[in-house]
Enzyme design. Structure first.
Site, mmCIF file in Angstrom:
data_model
loop_
_atom_site.group_PDB
_atom_site.id
_atom_site.type_symbol
_atom_site.label_atom_id
_atom_site.label_comp_id
_atom_site.label_asym_id
_atom_site.label_seq_id
_atom_site.Cartn_x
_atom_site.Cartn_y
_atom_site.Cartn_z
ATOM 1 N N THR A 191 0.700 -1.018 0.130
ATOM 2 C CA THR A 191 -0.056 -0.074 0.041
ATOM 3 C C THR A 191 0.853 1.198 0.124
ATOM 4 O O THR A 191 2.000 1.043 0.448
ATOM 5 C CB THR A 191 -0.861 -0.201 1.157
ATOM 6 O OG1 THR A 191 -1.576 1.447 1.496
ATOM 7 C CG2 THR A 191 -0.188 -0.503 2.591
ATOM 8 N N ASP A 192 0.286 2.360 -0.303
ATOM 9 C CA ASP A 192 0.979 3.587 -0.582
ATOM 10 C C ASP A 192 1.217 4.237 0.971
ATOM 11 O O ASP A 192 1.906 5.033 1.426
ATOM 12 C CB ASP A 192 0.342 4.606 -1.246
ATOM 13 C CG ASP A 192 -1.029 5.207 -0.923
ATOM 14 O OD1 ASP A 192 -1.666 4.449 0.041
ATOM 15 O OD2 ASP A 192 -1.514 5.966 -1.427
ATOM 16 N N GLU A 193 0.387 3.648 1.894
ATOM 17 C CA GLU A 193 0.219 4.259 3.285
ATOM 18 C C GLU A 193 1.415 3.863 4.082
ATOM 19 O O GLU A 193 1.765 4.414 5.036
ATOM 20 C CB GLU A 193 -0.893 3.382 4.140
ATOM 21 C CG GLU A 193 -2.150 3.537 3.265
ATOM 22 C CD GLU A 193 -3.526 3.445 4.009
ATOM 23 O OE1 GLU A 193 -3.294 3.392 5.194
ATOM 24 O OE2 GLU A 193 -4.421 3.145 3.612
ATOM 25 N N TYR B 165 -1.865 -0.557 10.983
ATOM 26 C CA TYR B 165 -2.016 -1.189 9.713
ATOM 27 C C TYR B 165 -0.672 -1.075 8.679
ATOM 28 O O TYR B 165 -0.027 -2.074 8.203
ATOM 29 C CB TYR B 165 -3.247 -0.654 9.001
ATOM 30 C CG TYR B 165 -3.110 -1.102 7.550
ATOM 31 C CD1 TYR B 165 -3.261 -2.415 6.944
ATOM 32 C CD2 TYR B 165 -3.307 0.019 6.607
ATOM 33 C CE1 TYR B 165 -3.356 -2.745 5.917
ATOM 34 C CE2 TYR B 165 -3.352 -0.274 5.130
ATOM 35 C CZ TYR B 165 -3.234 -1.557 4.592
ATOM 36 O OH TYR B 165 -3.269 -1.992 3.495
ATOM 37 N N LYS C 292 2.173 -3.267 7.256
ATOM 38 C CA LYS C 292 2.496 -3.494 5.920
ATOM 39 C C LYS C 292 3.959 -3.229 5.587
ATOM 40 O O LYS C 292 4.731 -3.654 4.694
ATOM 41 C CB LYS C 292 1.550 -2.623 5.121
ATOM 42 C CG LYS C 292 0.211 -3.368 4.848
ATOM 43 C CD LYS C 292 0.027 -4.396 4.328
ATOM 44 C CE LYS C 292 0.062 -4.483 2.947
ATOM 45 N NZ LYS C 292 -0.219 -5.968 2.356
HETATM 46 P P1 NAD Z 1 -9.858 -7.193 1.882
HETATM 47 O O1 NAD Z 1 -9.723 -7.051 3.553
HETATM 48 O O2 NAD Z 1 -10.886 -7.170 1.196
HETATM 49 O O3 NAD Z 1 -9.318 -9.040 2.115
HETATM 50 C C1 NAD Z 1 -8.287 -9.598 2.629
HETATM 51 C C2 NAD Z 1 -8.399 -10.813 2.392
HETATM 52 O O4 NAD Z 1 -7.538 -11.593 2.943
HETATM 53 C C3 NAD Z 1 -9.455 -11.380 2.825
HETATM 54 O O5 NAD Z 1 -10.306 -12.363 1.795
HETATM 55 C C4 NAD Z 1 -9.117 -12.366 4.064
HETATM 56 O O6 NAD Z 1 -10.070 -13.422 4.329
HETATM 57 C C5 NAD Z 1 -8.091 -12.836 3.786
HETATM 58 N N1 NAD Z 1 -7.071 -12.915 4.967
HETATM 59 C C6 NAD Z 1 -6.946 -12.145 5.814
HETATM 60 N N2 NAD Z 1 -6.177 -12.711 7.102
HETATM 61 C C7 NAD Z 1 -5.671 -14.013 6.436
HETATM 62 C C8 NAD Z 1 -4.875 -14.945 6.775
HETATM 63 N N3 NAD Z 1 -4.236 -14.971 8.017
HETATM 64 N N4 NAD Z 1 -4.769 -15.960 5.978
HETATM 65 C C9 NAD Z 1 -5.281 -15.903 4.763
HETATM 66 N N5 NAD Z 1 -6.285 -15.423 4.267
HETATM 67 C C10 NAD Z 1 -6.371 -14.178 5.185
HETATM 68 O O7 NAD Z 1 -8.322 -6.503 1.602
HETATM 69 P P2 NAD Z 1 -8.025 -5.740 0.124
HETATM 70 O O8 NAD Z 1 -8.794 -4.392 0.121
HETATM 71 O O9 NAD Z 1 -8.525 -6.677 -1.008
HETATM 72 O O10 NAD Z 1 -6.556 -5.827 0.060
HETATM 73 C C11 NAD Z 1 -5.652 -6.772 -0.557
HETATM 74 C C12 NAD Z 1 -4.238 -6.539 -0.338
HETATM 75 O O11 NAD Z 1 -3.947 -5.373 -0.918
HETATM 76 C C13 NAD Z 1 -3.796 -6.075 1.199
HETATM 77 O O12 NAD Z 1 -2.491 -6.660 1.300
HETATM 78 C C14 NAD Z 1 -3.840 -4.729 1.134
HETATM 79 O O13 NAD Z 1 -2.841 -4.374 2.105
HETATM 80 C C15 NAD Z 1 -3.730 -4.298 -0.176
HETATM 81 N N6 NAD Z 1 -3.970 -2.972 -0.524
HETATM 82 C C16 NAD Z 1 -5.359 -2.513 -0.575
HETATM 83 C C17 NAD Z 1 -5.671 -1.322 -1.003
HETATM 84 C C18 NAD Z 1 -7.099 -0.800 -0.761
HETATM 85 O O14 NAD Z 1 -7.401 0.222 -1.133
HETATM 86 N N7 NAD Z 1 -7.975 -1.877 -0.468
HETATM 87 C C19 NAD Z 1 -4.824 -0.452 -1.318
HETATM 88 C C20 NAD Z 1 -3.547 -0.883 -1.640
HETATM 89 C C21 NAD Z 1 -3.032 -2.105 -1.075
HETATM 90 P P1 TYD Z 2 -10.654 4.144 4.092
HETATM 91 O O1 TYD Z 2 -11.733 3.788 2.948
HETATM 92 O O2 TYD Z 2 -10.829 3.476 5.668
HETATM 93 O O3 TYD Z 2 -9.087 3.899 3.576
HETATM 94 P P2 TYD Z 2 -7.833 4.458 4.062
HETATM 95 O O4 TYD Z 2 -7.975 4.608 5.657
HETATM 96 O O5 TYD Z 2 -6.890 3.222 3.992
HETATM 97 O O6 TYD Z 2 -7.237 5.376 3.357
HETATM 98 O O7 TYD Z 2 -10.682 5.649 4.411
HETATM 99 C C1 TYD Z 2 -10.522 6.692 3.337
HETATM 100 C C2 TYD Z 2 -10.621 7.841 3.887
HETATM 101 O O8 TYD Z 2 -11.979 8.388 4.307
HETATM 102 C C3 TYD Z 2 -9.921 8.280 5.086
HETATM 103 O O9 TYD Z 2 -9.354 9.549 5.082
HETATM 104 C C4 TYD Z 2 -10.516 7.928 6.336
HETATM 105 C C5 TYD Z 2 -11.964 8.467 5.806
HETATM 106 N N1 TYD Z 2 -13.402 7.900 6.416
HETATM 107 C C6 TYD Z 2 -14.232 8.671 6.681
HETATM 108 O O10 TYD Z 2 -14.208 9.991 6.816
HETATM 109 N N2 TYD Z 2 -15.436 8.006 7.182
HETATM 110 C C7 TYD Z 2 -15.297 6.810 7.390
HETATM 111 O O11 TYD Z 2 -16.312 6.170 7.898
HETATM 112 C C8 TYD Z 2 -14.547 5.946 7.165
HETATM 113 C C9 TYD Z 2 -14.589 4.446 6.802
HETATM 114 C C10 TYD Z 2 -13.219 6.549 6.262
#
Ligand code: NAD
Ligand code: TYD
Length: 351
Positions: free
Chosen positions: A132-134, A157, A161
């Protein structure tokens, strides 16, 4: 070409789009999806491809080293795309340990299994770690994260990561394990669990419930449609340079409050409400602890070196996303029953 890939976290939001893409686009590949099916994992996300002959699902934990070793022995993976993670910042603030366990310990368990299974020959093997970019921390009003930006994670988180990214790089430098890493900005699209901002807002607007905006809503995120991320993952997996890092982003920065207002407008139209109705639902709530102000990604390396660019405009991506949530009530009902209600009550203290 025949290959056998392990995709972890394939039942989650991004993972399910990646699994679908690989199963459909590469019939010569066998795709093995390992997922623990936590609250965020949902096999409904993969209903349409679950009977494909090149797809296998295992329910299991990436921290379970003997299980992973067994899977490597049985399937002789030549690639890993590692997405499994605990992914929600607010949950990491409430309960960090699960994040340390899955994101750090789980990643090391996978690295160990890959290193052991591939030890005689690393040729044509690849461990692709999705991040992630975070990990880069928070920006002020200007600038963007590049692959050279020093790590400065602020939440449990992002710290977990960041730790996993460092460990993946350490295995490359120490053991020469062939790895690649990408760091992506905020994704949105179908199948995202409604704890994240966009699906949570859509669900609440639909049900005329308060839409919680943290602080004053001035925080900025860069949004990328999930299919564009899946395409970037496909390209990096096949063409990325071993040992390299690629930033992935949508060049699409939005202040939270502007984004929520836009969603309200789209939803008013879709639901046939007079314009301005849903905006009344916006409620400013207590800010997130350590809330990063701004994320922005410079993805020019990926664009120049590997030819990727985001294809989905925010307008069309949001439209597709809203339409998907409006026509998949059963999916929503399923995921917001039980545990979600408890989480929601604790997190928001809203009705
Ligand atoms: P998500 O929370 O929707 O899905 C995570 C999945 O991992 C779920 O299916 C869960 O059951 C599985 N999981 C969790 N713990 C596990 C374990 N111990 N063993 C096996 N499976 C397990 O997450 P997402 O949003 O799809 O993110 C997927 C990846 O992409 C993550 O690594 C996250 O850090 C990265 N990512 C997400 C975003 C975003 O905006 N969602 C952005 C950048 C990177
Ligand atoms: P989120 O979807 O949780 O992603 P991330 O924290 O990984 O960027 O949140 C996106 C942005 O929205 C973040 O600045 C937090 C804000 N946010 C709210 O203002 N209200 C909410 O209920 C949630 C879940 C997030």
């Amino acid at each position: 070409m025949k290959r056998t890939l392990l995709i972890t976290g394939g039942a989650g939001f991004i993972g399910s789009h990646v699994v679908r893409r690989f199963v459909k686009k590469y019939p010569g590949y066998t795709i093995v999806n390992l997922d623990k099916l936590t609250y965020a994992g949902n096999l409904e996300n993969l209903k349409d491809i679950e009977t494909q002959s090149n797809y296998i699902f295992y329910k299991g934990d990436i921290c379970d080293a003997p299980l992973i070793t067994k899977l490597f022995e049985q399937h002789k993976f030549d690639g890993v795309i590692h997405l499994a993670a605990e992914s929600h910042v607010d949950r990491s603030i409430a309960n960090p340990m699960e994040f340390i366990q899955t994101n750090i310990v789980g990643t090391v368990a996978l690295l160990n299994a890959a290193r052991e299974a591939w030890r005689s020959n690393f040729d044509n093997k690849l461990f692709y770690h999705i991040s992630t970019d975070e990990v880069y921390g928070s920006l002020g009003q200007n600038g963007k994260f590049t692959e050279k930006t020093p790590y400065d994670p602020h939440s449990p988180y992002s710290a977990s990561k960041a730790a996993s990214d460092h460990l993946v790089r350490a295995y490359y430098h120490t053991y020469k394990l062939p790895i690649v890493i990408s760091n992506c900005s905020n994704n949105y699209g179908p199948n995202q669990f409604p704890e994240k901002l966009i699906p949570l807002a859509i669900n609440n607007i639909k049900n005329s419930r308060p839409v919680p905006v943290y602080g004053t809503g001035q925080n900025v995120r860069d949004w990328l449609y999930v299919e564009d991320h899946a395409e970037a993952i496909d390209i990096i997996f096949h063409k990325g340079k071993v040992g390299a890092t690629y930033n992935i982003g949508g060049d699409n920065e939005w202040k939270n409050i502007d984004l929520v207002r836009l969603l309200c407008k789209i939803m008013d139209k879709k639901l046939g409400r007079p314009e301005g109705t849903s905006e009344q639902l916006i409620q400013f709530v207590k800010d997130r602890a350590g809330h990063d102000l701004r994320y922005a990604i410079d993805s020019s390396k990926l664009q120049k070196e590997l030819g990727w660019r985001p294809l989905t405009t925010f307008e069309s991506g949001l439209e597709k996303t809203v339409d998907w949530y409006l026509s998949n009530q059963k999916w929503l009902d399923n995921v917001i029953s039980g545990e979600y209600q408890e989480y929601y009550k604790k997190q928001y203290h809203l009705r």
